[in-house]
Design a protein around this motif. Sequence first.
Motif, PDB file in Angstrom:
ATOM      1  N   LEU A  65      45.783  37.460  49.049  1.00 22.13           N
ATOM      2  CA  LEU A  65      46.543  38.123  47.995  1.00 22.13           C
ATOM      3  C   LEU A  65      45.887  39.463  47.701  1.00 22.13           C
ATOM      4  O   LEU A  65      44.684  39.518  47.449  1.00 22.13           O
ATOM      5  N   SER A  66      46.683  40.530  47.731  1.00 22.27           N
ATOM      6  CA  SER A  66      46.107  41.832  47.407  1.00 22.27           C
ATOM      7  C   SER A  66      47.098  42.667  46.607  1.00 22.27           C
ATOM      8  O   SER A  66      48.294  42.667  46.874  1.00 22.27           O
TER       9      SER A  66
ATOM     10  N   ILE B  95      41.174  37.398  47.590  1.00 22.96           N
ATOM     11  CA  ILE B  95      41.888  37.947  46.441  1.00 22.96           C
ATOM     12  C   ILE B  95      41.342  39.336  46.182  1.00 22.96           C
ATOM     13  O   ILE B  95      40.172  39.505  45.831  1.00 22.96           O
TER      14      ILE B  95
ATOM     15  N   CYS C  66      43.674  41.655  42.170  1.00 20.80           N
ATOM     16  CA  CYS C  66      44.630  40.841  41.412  1.00 20.80           C
ATOM     17  C   CYS C  66      43.924  40.489  40.103  1.00 20.80           C
ATOM     18  O   CYS C  66      43.399  39.390  39.926  1.00 20.80           O
TER      19      CYS C  66
ATOM     20  N   ARG D  20      39.752  32.878  36.706  1.00 19.55           N
ATOM     21  CA  ARG D  20      39.120  32.126  37.795  1.00 19.55           C
ATOM     22  C   ARG D  20      38.460  30.827  37.347  1.00 19.55           C
ATOM     23  O   ARG D  20      38.267  29.935  38.164  1.00 19.55           O
TER      24      ARG D  20
ATOM     25  N   LEU E  57      36.423  37.952  46.716  1.00 19.25           N
ATOM     26  CA  LEU E  57      36.976  38.459  45.464  1.00 19.25           C
ATOM     27  C   LEU E  57      36.593  39.912  45.324  1.00 19.25           C
ATOM     28  O   LEU E  57      35.415  40.254  45.327  1.00 19.25           O
TER      29      LEU E  57
END
Length: 179
Positions: free
Chosen positions: A31-32, A54, A57, A64, A80
């Motif tokens: 996910l970016s 990630i 985001c 988290r 992250l």
Amino acid sequence: MTSLSIGYCEKLKWLPDHMQELLPSLNGLHLSNCPEIESFPQGGLPFNLQQLEIINCKKLVNGRKEWCLQGLPRLRELELVIYHDGSDEEMEHWELPFSIRRLEVSNLKTISSQDLKSLTSLEFLYIAYLPHIQSLLEEWRLPSSLSELYLYGHHELNSLGLCYLTSLLRLRIGNCCNL
């Protein structure tokens, strides 16, 4: 489907519920630049997930503590990255699964030695732009399984006590001007 990448979806607020049932073979989730995603789906992430990345985001990373990554026994890689604006939240304790072998953390406001103590299988660690890195490295004895360590952008770092890392093969240090 074994890999899912979602990027630059600025209005995306959530991932589909019941991802475990919809994508049972998923082993990589990336996910970016999805700033509105706040949490993982109801029912959690697929059990077979091995890689979670990630990047930028912000709302998701701020939540988290609720991720329940301990329920992902095959998770091996966690990355992250936040393009820091100072908005990530400080946390008391964040449980990470002991199965993680690769951890990359950039621009988080805090991470504690308590958060990292369960990472006994860690082989690769990349830490960039993390405040209080000196005290973290003094409090947290890096696991002896660590074979690669990358430290970048830690101006306050002035010493490293790494002689106990007998498996260390690669050490890269950059932009640590006081070291």
